[in-house]
Design a protein around this motif. Sequence first.
Motif, short mmCIF file in Angstrom:
data_model
loop_
_atom_site.label_atom_id
_atom_site.label_comp_id
_atom_site.label_asym_id
_atom_site.label_seq_id
_atom_site.Cartn_x
_atom_site.Cartn_y
_atom_site.Cartn_z
N THR A 149 46.39 48.49 39.02
CA THR A 149 45.03 48.07 38.68
C THR A 149 45.06 46.83 37.80
OG1 THR A 149 44.33 50.40 38.73
CG2 THR A 149 42.83 48.84 37.68
N ALA A 150 45.95 46.82 36.81
CA ALA A 150 46.07 45.67 35.91
C ALA A 150 46.53 44.42 36.67
CB ALA A 150 47.03 45.99 34.76
N LEU A 151 47.52 44.60 37.54
CA LEU A 151 48.01 43.45 38.32
C LEU A 151 46.92 42.89 39.24
CD1 LEU A 151 51.58 44.72 39.27
CD2 LEU A 151 51.01 42.89 37.66
N ASP A 152 46.17 43.79 39.87
CA ASP A 152 45.08 43.35 40.75
C ASP A 152 44.04 42.56 39.96
OD1 ASP A 152 46.36 44.64 42.84
OD2 ASP A 152 44.99 46.37 42.85
N GLY A 153 43.75 43.01 38.74
CA GLY A 153 42.80 42.30 37.89
C GLY A 153 43.30 40.92 37.50
#
Length: 170
Positions: A149-153
């Motif tokens: 989720t953090a990487l996608d953000g």
Amino acid sequence: NDLVICLLSGGGSAQMPYPVDDITLEDKQTATRVLQRSGAEIQEINIVRKHLSKVKGGQLGKYFAPATVGSIIISDVLGNDIGSIGSGPTSPDISTFEDAYAVLEKYDLTSKVPESVKDYIKNNRGNNDLETPKTLDNCHNYIIADIQTALDGMVSKANSLGLKPLIITS
């Protein structure tokens, strides 16, 4: 009929260092430092820490029973193993005191951790009354964000800034 809501994230175990009665906080901290310096994997370190705690390894969830516990979790663990995130305070724990003692022996730490830690783990092997809970029917764990989720953000934000992000690995 109560509902207990827990907000958990990676690093949470460091904020909940509630040791068992037979071990001081200082001895637990010393044991953790010794384990970290030994080359033990984080899963092995957590096996020992869970057995020195009143809250880790599902024991917080057991404490709240029979109330229903809903844990909302932000994971910092690759693979999202709920038992590893914050040392799994509301997740059943399959490890045992025998496993914890095996970790100490594997890394030749029985003479390096405080005597209280070694004795507590060694003397409670096979003691089912003090074991971490192996089931927790009252607990429900929900991961709402994780490393992906953090990487996608970050990718989304980089794209919006006109950058060309490249994630090599998570």
